[in-house]
Design an enzyme around this catalytic site. Structure first.
Site, PDB file in Angstrom:
ATOM      1  N   ARG A 173       0.877  -1.185   0.000  1.00  0.00           N
ATOM      2  CA  ARG A 173       0.000   0.000   0.000  1.00  0.00           C
ATOM      3  C   ARG A 173       0.902   1.218   0.000  1.00  0.00           C
ATOM      4  NH1 ARG A 173      -5.249   1.433   3.562  1.00  0.00           N
ATOM      5  NH2 ARG A 173      -6.059   0.062   1.948  1.00  0.00           N
ATOM      6  N   HIS A 221      -7.452   0.870  -6.347  1.00  0.00           N
ATOM      7  CA  HIS A 221      -7.644   0.004  -5.176  1.00  0.00           C
ATOM      8  C   HIS A 221      -8.294  -1.304  -5.647  1.00  0.00           C
ATOM      9  CE1 HIS A 221      -7.860  -1.163  -1.133  1.00  0.00           C
ATOM     10  NE2 HIS A 221      -8.680  -0.277  -0.616  1.00  0.00           N
ATOM     11  N   GLN A 248     -10.042  -3.898  -3.184  1.00  0.00           N
ATOM     12  CA  GLN A 248     -11.324  -3.418  -2.685  1.00  0.00           C
ATOM     13  C   GLN A 248     -12.418  -3.658  -3.719  1.00  0.00           C
ATOM     14  OE1 GLN A 248     -12.170  -1.726   0.409  1.00  0.00           O
ATOM     15  NE2 GLN A 248     -14.173  -2.298  -0.403  1.00  0.00           N
ATOM     16  N   ASP A 300     -17.143   7.516  -1.578  1.00  0.00           N
ATOM     17  CA  ASP A 300     -15.876   7.390  -0.843  1.00  0.00           C
ATOM     18  C   ASP A 300     -15.573   8.760  -0.237  1.00  0.00           C
ATOM     19  OD1 ASP A 300     -13.454   6.445   0.143  1.00  0.00           O
ATOM     20  OD2 ASP A 300     -12.406   6.532  -1.790  1.00  0.00           O
ATOM     21  N   CYS A 331     -16.275   1.725   0.766  1.00  0.00           N
ATOM     22  CA  CYS A 331     -15.077   0.928   1.060  1.00  0.00           C
ATOM     23  C   CYS A 331     -14.648   1.072   2.517  1.00  0.00           C
ATOM     24  CB  CYS A 331     -13.956   1.308   0.112  1.00  0.00           C
ATOM     25  SG  CYS A 331     -13.407   3.022   0.276  1.00  0.00           S
ATOM     26  N   ARG A 376     -13.562  -8.473   1.650  1.00  0.00           N
ATOM     27  CA  ARG A 376     -12.129  -8.207   1.435  1.00  0.00           C
ATOM     28  C   ARG A 376     -11.336  -9.479   1.712  1.00  0.00           C
ATOM     29  NH1 ARG A 376     -10.115  -3.086   1.751  1.00  0.00           N
ATOM     30  NH2 ARG A 376      -8.241  -4.111   0.977  1.00  0.00           N
TER      31      ARG A 376
END
Ligand code: CP
Ligand code: NVA
Length: 304
Positions: free
Chosen positions: A105, A132, A135, A223, A263, A291
């Site tokens: 990440r 991402h 996700q 988001d 998310c 996830r």
């Protein structure tokens, strides 16, 4: 069983590869619920490099590796030499000698691509400023669980044209969904993603009006307005995104039974109201759970 070399971004995968990963994730989830062990990665080690914070990604990857019979190492960039300037090209070649895979990440997508270029083990993108993918695999898995299919469903995204928007657009289009997005003109998705949408005529719609994008939606995503690394822009962004909230009025434009996904972490009262969040909490926490299962599929597909 699905196989992929790396998971750097969804753009690298075909629609069939994405569906293959989702099918494997469903199988692993069913086995997990039935208590059937699946030690596909016995004896293997995943290194997890974090240059940004995480709750879900860290815990789900670590637990996922354990459930697959392997081992995960948490590597904070604060403690690694990478944080003191050791080039990523060297880090990749060193870690390739010890590990069987790396989840990273970080900020720049180029860093993830460099790890894959210089290393000799699978690299999994656990979020960059660009995308991402893990996700969004979990998101697609959750939609399919709740709606029974992906093709022809209307996916809507409201807010910042950020890493989530980029991956949702790509993942949605490649799996046959219609994707509509509402974002302020100054905060549109990445140009590479917008170029890709041209390969899907009639499947993509972008506007700066949330109600237009939400029309007939089967699933609405949003988001945060300021992502990790953008903390200093918070005040400017709060102004720019003021009209971009998932609330009851917006949901009225959607199909009855429209799902809401986030998310997480969520900022109630900003991109989503507390009321809508709580009304859709089961779907949102299924998404968070998935996830684990989706990433186990990625780990098996890359590392087995
Ligand atoms: N959604 C997500 O990636 O959460 P974390 O930042 O907690 O990993
Ligand atoms: N866009 C958010 C997603 C967090 C999971 C961020 O990058 O901070």
């Amino acid at each position: 069983m699905a196989t992929v070399k790396h998971l750097l971004k969804l753009m690298d995968l075909s629609g069939a590869e994405i569906i293959g990963l989702l099918d494997l994730a469903d199988r692993l989830k069913a086995e997990n619920k039935a208590g059937i062990p699946h030690p596909h990665l016995a004896g293997k080690t995943l290194g997890m490099i974090f240059e940004k914070s995480s709750t879900r990604t860290r815990v789900s990857f670590e637990t996922g590796m354990y459930q697959l019979g392997g081992h995960a190492l948490f590597l904070s960039s604060r403690d690694l030499q990478i944080g003191r300037g050791e080039p990523v090209q060297d880090t990749a070649r060193v870690l390739s000698r010890y590990l069987d895979g790396i989840m990273i990440r970080t900020f720049a997508q180029e860093e993830v691509e460099s790890l894959a270029q210089y290393g000799s083990i699978p690299i999994i993108n656990g979020l960059t400023d660009f995308c991402h993918p893990c996700q969004v695999l979990a998101d697609l898995m959750t939609i399919r669980e709740h709606k029974g299919r992906l093709e022809e469903l209307n996916m809507c995204y409201i807010g910042d044209g950020n890493n989530m928007a980029n991956s949702l657009i790509v993942g949605g289009l490649k799996t046959g969904m219609h994707v509509s997005i509402a974002c302020p003109k100054a905060y549109q998705p990445d140009a590479r993603v917008l170029a890709l949408t041209e390969e899907y005529p009639g499947q993509f719609f972008m506007t700066d009006k949330p109600l237009e994008a939400a029309k007939d939606a089967d699933v609405i995503f949003t988001d945060v307005w300021a992502s990790m690394g953008q903390e200093s822009e918070k005040a400017v962004r709060e102004k720019a995104f003021a009209g971009y909230q998932v609330n009851a009025a917006l949901l009225e434009a959607a199909h009855p039974g429209c799902m809401v996904q986030h998310c997480l972490p969520a900022h109630r009262g900003e991109e989503i109201t507390a009321e809508v969040f709580e009304a859709h909490a089961d779907e949102i926490f299924d998404e968070a759970e998935n996830r684990l299962h989706a990433q186990k599929a990625v780990l098996v597909a890359c590392m087995k």
